[in-house]
Motif scaffolding. Structure first.
Motif, PDB file in Angstrom:
ATOM      1  N   ARG A  43      17.993  13.506 -34.830  1.00  0.00           N
ATOM      2  CA  ARG A  43      18.458  14.769 -34.249  1.00  0.00           C
ATOM      3  C   ARG A  43      17.964  14.947 -32.814  1.00  0.00           C
ATOM      4  NH1 ARG A  43      21.234  17.501 -37.854  1.00  0.00           N
ATOM      5  NH2 ARG A  43      20.817  17.252 -40.091  1.00  0.00           N
ATOM      6  N   VAL A  44      16.733  14.555 -32.554  1.00  0.00           N
ATOM      7  CA  VAL A  44      16.198  14.649 -31.196  1.00  0.00           C
ATOM      8  C   VAL A  44      16.988  13.764 -30.247  1.00  0.00           C
ATOM      9  CG1 VAL A  44      14.216  14.103 -29.727  1.00  0.00           C
ATOM     10  CG2 VAL A  44      13.874  15.296 -31.887  1.00  0.00           C
ATOM     11  N   SER A  84      20.833  12.712 -25.979  1.00  0.00           N
ATOM     12  CA  SER A  84      21.955  11.919 -25.466  1.00  0.00           C
ATOM     13  C   SER A  84      23.075  12.800 -24.935  1.00  0.00           C
ATOM     14  CB  SER A  84      22.501  11.001 -26.571  1.00  0.00           C
ATOM     15  OG  SER A  84      21.513  10.092 -27.002  1.00  0.00           O
ATOM     16  N   ILE A  85      23.357  13.891 -25.651  1.00  0.00           N
ATOM     17  CA  ILE A  85      24.433  14.789 -25.213  1.00  0.00           C
ATOM     18  C   ILE A  85      24.041  15.492 -23.915  1.00  0.00           C
ATOM     19  CG2 ILE A  85      25.795  16.834 -25.801  1.00  0.00           C
ATOM     20  CD1 ILE A  85      25.478  16.007 -28.757  1.00  0.00           C
ATOM     21  N   ASN A 106      24.750  13.819 -16.383  1.00  0.00           N
ATOM     22  CA  ASN A 106      25.451  12.809 -15.584  1.00  0.00           C
ATOM     23  C   ASN A 106      26.831  13.285 -15.141  1.00  0.00           C
ATOM     24  OD1 ASN A 106      24.090   9.935 -15.310  1.00  0.00           O
ATOM     25  ND2 ASN A 106      23.421  10.807 -17.244  1.00  0.00           N
ATOM     26  N   LEU A 107      27.498  14.078 -15.963  1.00  0.00           N
ATOM     27  CA  LEU A 107      28.778  14.666 -15.548  1.00  0.00           C
ATOM     28  C   LEU A 107      28.571  15.610 -14.364  1.00  0.00           C
ATOM     29  CD1 LEU A 107      30.438  15.412 -19.018  1.00  0.00           C
ATOM     30  CD2 LEU A 107      31.065  13.616 -17.389  1.00  0.00           C
ATOM     31  N   ALA A 108      27.472  16.364 -14.392  1.00  0.00           N
ATOM     32  CA  ALA A 108      27.158  17.250 -13.273  1.00  0.00           C
ATOM     33  C   ALA A 108      26.868  16.437 -12.008  1.00  0.00           C
ATOM     34  CB  ALA A 108      25.959  18.139 -13.617  1.00  0.00           C
ATOM     35  N   ILE A 109      26.187  15.295 -12.169  1.00  0.00           N
ATOM     36  CA  ILE A 109      25.911  14.424 -11.021  1.00  0.00           C
ATOM     37  C   ILE A 109      27.208  13.826 -10.478  1.00  0.00           C
ATOM     38  CG2 ILE A 109      24.819  12.248 -10.327  1.00  0.00           C
ATOM     39  CD1 ILE A 109      22.539  12.922 -12.272  1.00  0.00           C
ATOM     40  N   SER A 143      24.527   2.084 -29.094  1.00  0.00           N
ATOM     41  CA  SER A 143      25.670   1.365 -28.516  1.00  0.00           C
ATOM     42  C   SER A 143      26.223   2.090 -27.307  1.00  0.00           C
ATOM     43  CB  SER A 143      26.784   1.223 -29.569  1.00  0.00           C
ATOM     44  OG  SER A 143      27.213   2.498 -30.027  1.00  0.00           O
ATOM     45  N   LEU A 144      25.537   3.164 -26.873  1.00  0.00           N
ATOM     46  CA  LEU A 144      26.011   3.908 -25.713  1.00  0.00           C
ATOM     47  C   LEU A 144      25.982   3.022 -24.473  1.00  0.00           C
ATOM     48  CD1 LEU A 144      24.207   7.347 -26.180  1.00  0.00           C
ATOM     49  CD2 LEU A 144      26.630   6.865 -26.525  1.00  0.00           C
ATOM     50  N   LEU A 145      26.959   3.243 -23.596  1.00  0.00           N
ATOM     51  CA  LEU A 145      27.002   2.482 -22.361  1.00  0.00           C
ATOM     52  C   LEU A 145      25.937   2.961 -21.381  1.00  0.00           C
ATOM     53  CD1 LEU A 145      30.863   2.261 -21.779  1.00  0.00           C
ATOM     54  CD2 LEU A 145      29.353   0.493 -22.684  1.00  0.00           C
ATOM     55  N   LEU A 146      25.539   4.228 -21.519  1.00  0.00           N
ATOM     56  CA  LEU A 146      24.560   4.774 -20.606  1.00  0.00           C
ATOM     57  C   LEU A 146      23.154   4.346 -21.024  1.00  0.00           C
ATOM     58  CD1 LEU A 146      25.929   8.418 -20.267  1.00  0.00           C
ATOM     59  CD2 LEU A 146      26.131   6.576 -18.596  1.00  0.00           C
TER      60      LEU A 146
END
Length: 275
Positions: free
Chosen positions: A72-73, A78-79, A85-88, A176-179
């Protein structure tokens, strides 16, 4: 320096409403996500104990076990990392907009700026400082939110700060996240202190090339960014034996890219750029 800061103040006033809206959404999303995570943990404990899941259950020993398991943490982290990153990315988009708004806007304010009796490069520096400060503002805000979230969870479960970092780093290795969402000092310095500066400088240099060379400026500007990006990708993915070697190597690469890009931009904005 005073002239650069004056231009910076002008630029920031033009974007502050949109920027603070972005920061507001970032803060709001973090609040919603941490509340949702705590609610889900309480619900899970309630199911285990066969009682109603209330906030008071977060002080139960099961809460510590659920948090320490990491799922959960890490999901919440991650979200929020993705939202940051979307803000960046929005800030990097503004790095384009900050120039083309002036070039193609109805007010043509760039004409006024270019006619002022001082070095044109001051305009470049003021826009650079504005964009980088926007990015750093997003990063600082998100890290403060993570620290607040950590203390909130710690207040309920007594889990240590080092455990939070271990949870994130361990799960990052198995995701498996790309980030790359791990937390290590070297990666933080590269990703959030150095890379934003280089990205903005590259974007600005590409724009200088585009606006200075009539026919092939756009192609050359894009090519400059792509070639630099490919070199960076190769050096970043290279398997260094020690992390400090990676940092030193990238510092050298960033220094060269910065020197070359700033030199190109300085020459073009003062000698070649047309509006």
């Amino acid at each position: 320096m005073n002239k650069i800061l004056t231009l910076y103040d002008i630029e920031f006033k033009r974007v502050k409403k949109a920027y603070f809206s972005i920061l507001g959404l970032l803060i709001l999303s973090n609040i919603v996500l941490i509340i949702n995570m705590l609610h889900n943990v309480a619900e899970e404990i309630g199911k285990i104990l066969n009682v109603k899941g209330t906030i008071s259950l977060l002080r139960h020993s099961e809460a510590y076990n659920i948090i320490e398991s990491g799922t959960r943490v890490f999901d919440t982290y991650s979200i929020t990392y993705l939202i940051m990153n979307l803000a960046i990315i929005w800030c990097l988009y503004y790095a384009f907009y900050i120039w083309y708004r002036d070039f193609y806007g109805k007010t043509k304010s760039i004409y006024t700026l270019f006619m002022l009796p001082y070095n044109r490069f001051n305009i470049y520096l003021s826009k650079l400082i504005t964009t980088i400060s926007l990015i750093y503002g997003v990063i600082i805000t998100q890290y403060l939110l993570w620290i607040i979230q950590m203390f909130i969870i710690k207040g309920f479960t007594q889990i240590s700060a080092s455990s939070f970092i271990d949870i994130i780093n361990y799960n990052s290795l198995n995701t498996s996240l790309l980030l790359d969402v791990s937390i290590y000092p070297v990666e933080f310095i590269i990703a959030y202190l150095l890379t934003p500066i280089i990205l903005v400088i590259l974007i600005f240099t590409a724009i200088m090339i585009h606006k200075s060379l009539n026919r092939f400026g756009g192609i050359l500007g894009i090519a400059y960014v792509i070639i630099t990006g490919l070199i960076f990708g190769y050096t970043y993915s290279y398997d260094f034996m020690y992390s400090d070697e990676k940092l030193i190597f990238l510092l050298g690469f960033y220094s060269i890219v910065t020197l070359v890009s700033i030199t190109i931009s300085y020459i073009l904005i003062n000698k070649k750029m047309h509006i």
